[in-house]
Design a protein around this motif. Structure first.
Motif, mmCIF file in Angstrom:
data_model
loop_
_atom_site.group_PDB
_atom_site.id
_atom_site.type_symbol
_atom_site.label_atom_id
_atom_site.label_comp_id
_atom_site.label_asym_id
_atom_site.label_seq_id
_atom_site.Cartn_x
_atom_site.Cartn_y
_atom_site.Cartn_z
ATOM 1 N N TYR A 1 47.868 84.823 -59.171
ATOM 2 C CA TYR A 1 47.766 84.878 -60.447
ATOM 3 C C TYR A 1 48.464 84.034 -61.342
ATOM 4 O O TYR A 1 48.248 83.381 -62.055
ATOM 5 C CB TYR A 1 48.196 86.401 -60.842
ATOM 6 C CG TYR A 1 47.593 87.403 -60.075
ATOM 7 C CD1 TYR A 1 46.363 87.374 -59.576
ATOM 8 C CD2 TYR A 1 48.656 88.735 -59.743
ATOM 9 C CE1 TYR A 1 45.812 88.633 -59.113
ATOM 10 C CE2 TYR A 1 47.902 89.820 -58.938
ATOM 11 C CZ TYR A 1 46.354 89.600 -58.646
ATOM 12 O OH TYR A 1 45.809 90.878 -57.981
ATOM 13 N N TYR B 1 57.807 101.920 -53.151
ATOM 14 C CA TYR B 1 57.863 102.670 -54.729
ATOM 15 C C TYR B 1 56.371 103.544 -54.991
ATOM 16 O O TYR B 1 56.323 104.426 -55.509
ATOM 17 C CB TYR B 1 58.089 101.928 -55.856
ATOM 18 C CG TYR B 1 57.381 100.828 -56.570
ATOM 19 C CD1 TYR B 1 57.065 99.548 -56.270
ATOM 20 C CD2 TYR B 1 56.070 101.380 -57.450
ATOM 21 C CE1 TYR B 1 56.020 98.696 -56.756
ATOM 22 C CE2 TYR B 1 55.185 100.751 -58.064
ATOM 23 C CZ TYR B 1 55.204 99.145 -57.750
ATOM 24 O OH TYR B 1 54.177 98.291 -58.187
ATOM 25 N N SER C 1 37.295 95.310 -45.821
ATOM 26 C CA SER C 1 35.849 94.532 -46.038
ATOM 27 C C SER C 1 35.102 94.113 -44.791
ATOM 28 O O SER C 1 33.965 94.086 -44.845
ATOM 29 C CB SER C 1 35.959 93.494 -47.068
ATOM 30 O OG SER C 1 36.664 92.455 -46.169
ATOM 31 N N LYS D 1 39.177 94.277 -40.114
ATOM 32 C CA LYS D 1 40.278 94.848 -41.020
ATOM 33 C C LYS D 1 40.433 96.230 -40.634
ATOM 34 O O LYS D 1 41.449 96.784 -40.890
ATOM 35 C CB LYS D 1 39.900 94.478 -42.275
ATOM 36 C CG LYS D 1 40.194 93.007 -42.997
ATOM 37 C CD LYS D 1 39.968 92.636 -44.200
ATOM 38 C CE LYS D 1 40.374 91.403 -44.705
ATOM 39 N NZ LYS D 1 40.207 90.902 -45.902
ATOM 40 N N TYR E 1 34.024 98.851 -47.315
ATOM 41 C CA TYR E 1 33.541 98.953 -48.771
ATOM 42 C C TYR E 1 32.668 97.780 -49.157
ATOM 43 O O TYR E 1 31.916 97.890 -50.345
ATOM 44 C CB TYR E 1 34.387 99.262 -49.868
ATOM 45 C CG TYR E 1 35.807 98.328 -50.027
ATOM 46 C CD1 TYR E 1 35.884 97.179 -49.256
ATOM 47 C CD2 TYR E 1 36.570 98.781 -50.912
ATOM 48 C CE1 TYR E 1 36.910 96.185 -49.424
ATOM 49 C CE2 TYR E 1 37.623 97.728 -51.335
ATOM 50 C CZ TYR E 1 37.736 96.693 -50.488
ATOM 51 O OH TYR E 1 38.978 95.980 -50.733
ATOM 52 N N PHE F 1 47.528 98.882 -59.334
ATOM 53 C CA PHE F 1 48.563 98.121 -59.220
ATOM 54 C C PHE F 1 48.200 96.732 -58.789
ATOM 55 O O PHE F 1 49.197 95.843 -58.443
ATOM 56 C CB PHE F 1 49.718 98.715 -58.199
ATOM 57 C CG PHE F 1 49.171 98.527 -56.683
ATOM 58 C CD1 PHE F 1 48.225 99.573 -56.151
ATOM 59 C CD2 PHE F 1 49.646 97.515 -55.893
ATOM 60 C CE1 PHE F 1 47.937 99.379 -54.831
ATOM 61 C CE2 PHE F 1 49.063 97.645 -54.626
ATOM 62 C CZ PHE F 1 48.343 98.525 -54.048
ATOM 63 N N LEU G 1 56.591 96.159 -59.710
ATOM 64 C CA LEU G 1 57.726 96.340 -58.994
ATOM 65 C C LEU G 1 59.024 96.221 -59.585
ATOM 66 O O LEU G 1 60.008 96.821 -59.459
ATOM 67 C CB LEU G 1 57.781 95.374 -57.629
ATOM 68 C CG LEU G 1 58.894 95.208 -56.682
ATOM 69 C CD1 LEU G 1 59.241 96.598 -56.030
ATOM 70 C CD2 LEU G 1 58.702 94.068 -55.667
ATOM 71 N N ARG H 1 40.011 86.304 -48.657
ATOM 72 C CA ARG H 1 40.029 87.563 -48.100
ATOM 73 C C ARG H 1 39.947 87.368 -46.590
ATOM 74 O O ARG H 1 39.588 88.188 -45.703
ATOM 75 C CB ARG H 1 38.871 88.379 -48.408
ATOM 76 C CG ARG H 1 38.853 88.620 -50.023
ATOM 77 C CD ARG H 1 37.624 89.266 -50.599
ATOM 78 N NE ARG H 1 37.288 90.611 -50.280
ATOM 79 C CZ ARG H 1 36.420 91.454 -50.768
ATOM 80 N NH1 ARG H 1 35.701 90.926 -51.794
ATOM 81 N NH2 ARG H 1 36.364 92.620 -50.500
HETATM 82 P P1 NDP Z 1 46.415 91.350 -49.873
HETATM 83 O O1 NDP Z 1 47.082 90.777 -48.656
HETATM 84 O O2 NDP Z 1 46.149 92.731 -50.195
HETATM 85 O O3 NDP Z 1 45.236 90.358 -50.408
HETATM 86 C C1 NDP Z 1 44.400 90.670 -51.457
HETATM 87 C C2 NDP Z 1 43.092 91.854 -50.619
HETATM 88 O O4 NDP Z 1 42.249 92.234 -51.646
HETATM 89 C C3 NDP Z 1 42.150 90.939 -49.810
HETATM 90 O O5 NDP Z 1 42.549 90.930 -48.592
HETATM 91 C C4 NDP Z 1 41.146 91.624 -50.037
HETATM 92 O O6 NDP Z 1 40.968 92.761 -48.932
HETATM 93 C C5 NDP Z 1 40.979 92.465 -51.112
HETATM 94 N N1 NDP Z 1 40.124 91.932 -52.288
HETATM 95 C C6 NDP Z 1 39.022 92.962 -52.898
HETATM 96 N N2 NDP Z 1 38.319 91.972 -53.581
HETATM 97 C C7 NDP Z 1 38.997 90.722 -53.446
HETATM 98 C C8 NDP Z 1 38.509 89.514 -54.327
HETATM 99 N N3 NDP Z 1 37.262 89.431 -55.003
HETATM 100 N N4 NDP Z 1 38.968 88.709 -53.840
HETATM 101 C C9 NDP Z 1 40.238 88.433 -53.125
HETATM 102 N N5 NDP Z 1 40.688 89.550 -52.403
HETATM 103 C C10 NDP Z 1 39.973 90.906 -52.808
HETATM 104 O O7 NDP Z 1 47.618 90.660 -50.991
HETATM 105 P P2 NDP Z 1 48.791 91.417 -51.412
HETATM 106 O O8 NDP Z 1 49.498 92.477 -50.531
HETATM 107 O O9 NDP Z 1 49.805 90.069 -51.760
HETATM 108 O O10 NDP Z 1 48.818 92.194 -52.700
HETATM 109 C C11 NDP Z 1 47.683 93.098 -52.937
HETATM 110 C C12 NDP Z 1 47.410 93.567 -54.168
HETATM 111 O O11 NDP Z 1 48.643 94.330 -54.532
HETATM 112 C C13 NDP Z 1 47.156 92.300 -55.318
HETATM 113 O O12 NDP Z 1 46.267 92.764 -56.078
HETATM 114 C C14 NDP Z 1 48.762 92.350 -56.095
HETATM 115 O O13 NDP Z 1 48.514 91.651 -57.083
HETATM 116 C C15 NDP Z 1 49.209 93.672 -55.994
HETATM 117 N N6 NDP Z 1 50.578 93.720 -56.068
HETATM 118 C C16 NDP Z 1 51.002 94.533 -56.870
HETATM 119 C C17 NDP Z 1 52.387 94.922 -57.206
HETATM 120 C C18 NDP Z 1 52.783 95.529 -58.323
HETATM 121 O O14 NDP Z 1 53.926 95.979 -58.305
HETATM 122 N N7 NDP Z 1 52.174 95.966 -59.385
HETATM 123 C C19 NDP Z 1 53.388 94.185 -56.244
HETATM 124 C C20 NDP Z 1 52.822 93.609 -54.881
HETATM 125 C C21 NDP Z 1 51.245 93.383 -54.931
HETATM 126 P P3 NDP Z 1 39.440 93.269 -48.381
HETATM 127 O O15 NDP Z 1 38.721 91.967 -47.823
HETATM 128 O O16 NDP Z 1 39.611 94.171 -47.210
HETATM 129 O O17 NDP Z 1 38.664 93.662 -49.549
#
Ligand code: NDP
Length: 322
Positions: free
Chosen positions: A45, A127, A170, A174, A189, A235, A263, A312
């Motif tokens: 981001y 959290y 996905s 996984k 999904y 989140f 966070l 992903r």
């Molecule tokens: P992840 O390791 O979870 O990677 C993102 C995962 O999102 C992918 O592996 C994939 O899993 C899924 N996904 C679904 N659709 C998409 C797409 N179109 N493009 C890419 N990935 C997609 O990342 P993080 O653990 O670092 O973060 C997970 C999420 O949590 C993020 O959205 C992050 O911004 C958020 N976050 C928020 C925080 C907060 O305090 N608000 C703090 C930390 C993280 P699959 O293939 O299984 O769908």
């Protein structure tokens, strides 16, 4: 020192490895020599400008290393301390100046890699499961992207609290990892409709809480699988931002609650930061919480790390080595 710099928002091609001066210290800061750097979705981001920063900037929000020097007012850490931290932009580098209040002492029994893998995603899972929606034994939670960095930790914490966990992922690979982390049921999904599957698995009752970090692609469905008065915890936005909608939608779907937590607001005081970090560290130490490290790449290959995460391909954590 070497650092990964973003001068212009965009794709992975905008990640430039540059020589930068070691940052000067303010009175309340410590200079950390990084030994392990955590890669997180928020870095994407930042790179794309979805969460804008002042350009140019050094990327990265998580790291662990050794204190090399301290500013004149620093009392919480000293030279030579092993520390881990999150919440300060600029960890994709060899050195980082960090306010002392953000540093947490890393227990001797934990490696720098463990420290850099636990701080951001671990405290987020903490959290979400303990404070945003404090899970109880009678709850059923739906956790999206359950094989991700946050996902695998959140599944484990939800199970520690006794909740039933329905996970979405996905791929089959996984799914196996989410099961290993403790998920009771896993929905793929990408090929299954998670709404009808969740309804079937809950005998049409729905779930008490959805932890949704996917955003745009899952938003509608997530609201549809909640029980009346359930909690929608949005989140993250890995698939894109949720489009604007009327609060009336929450009423129509069953007087739902919605929150969009971050966070930083759950670790704002030193006390809360230390509480969450120490609990996560102690659970790693006693084996209650497992970290899944998917890849370790040299700092200079930050591009590859971003590509893996965005496509992903990753399961669990990706680390960079300075
Ligand atoms: P992840 O390791 O979870 O990677 C993102 C995962 O999102 C992918 O592996 C994939 O899993 C899924 N996904 C679904 N659709 C998409 C797409 N179109 N493009 C890419 N990935 C997609 O990342 P993080 O653990 O670092 O973060 C997970 C999420 O949590 C993020 O959205 C992050 O911004 C958020 N976050 C928020 C925080 C907060 O305090 N608000 C703090 C930390 C993280 P699959 O293939 O299984 O769908």
């Amino acid at each position: 020192m070497r650092a990964i710099v973003v001068e212009k928002y965009g794709g992975v091609g905008e990640l430039k490895c540059q020589e930068r001066p070691v940052p000067p210290l303010k009175a309340n800061e410590a200079l950390v020599r990084l030994h392990a750097i955590g890669v997180n979705y928020i870095d994407i981001y930042h790179r794309t400008g979805l969460y804008p920063q002042t350009l140019p900037f050094i990327l990265g929000m998580e790291g662990a290393g050794i204190v090399e020097d301290v500013g004149e007012n620093v009392t919480l850490v000293k030279k030579g301390d092993r520390v881990a931290y999150t919440g300060r932009l600029g960890t994709y580098a060899e050195y980082h100046a960090v306010p002392e209040a953000q540093l947490v002492q890393l227990p001797q029994s934990l490696s720098f890699e463990q420290g850099a893998a636990a701080m951001l995603q671990g405290m987020t899972a903490h959290y979400l499961a303990t404070t945003t929606y404090p899970l109880k034994q009678t709850d059923t939670a739906l956790i999206h992207a359950a094989a991700g960095g946050v996902g695998l930790l959140l599944v484990q914490l939800a199970k520690m609290r006794g909740a039933r966990v329905i996970a979405t992922v996905s791929t089959e690979e996984k799914a196996a990892q989410a099961k290993k982390a403790g998920a009771d049921e896993v929905i793929i999904y990408s090929t299954q409709d998670f709404v009808s599957e969740t309804r079937r698995l809950t005998a049409n009752e729905g779930v008490d809480v959805v932890y949704d970090s996917v955003g745009r692609d899952t938003f509608e469905g997530s609201l549809s699988v909640l029980k009346p008065r359930g909690m929608f915890v949005s989140f993250g936005n890995a698939s894109g931002l949720i489009p604007p909608f009327s609060p009336l939608l929450l009423s129509q779907r069953g007087s739902l609650f919605m929150t969009r937590p971050a966070l930083a607001h759950y670790t704002a005081s030193r006390e809360e930061l230390l509480w969450r970090a120490h609990e996560i560290f102690s659970w790693i130490q006693n084996g209650a919480l497992k970290l899944f490290i998917y890849a370790r790449l040299p700092l200079t290959q930050a591009k590859d790390a971003h590509q893996l995460l965005e496509e992903r391909k990753t399961i669990g954590k990706v680390l960079l080595e300075p």
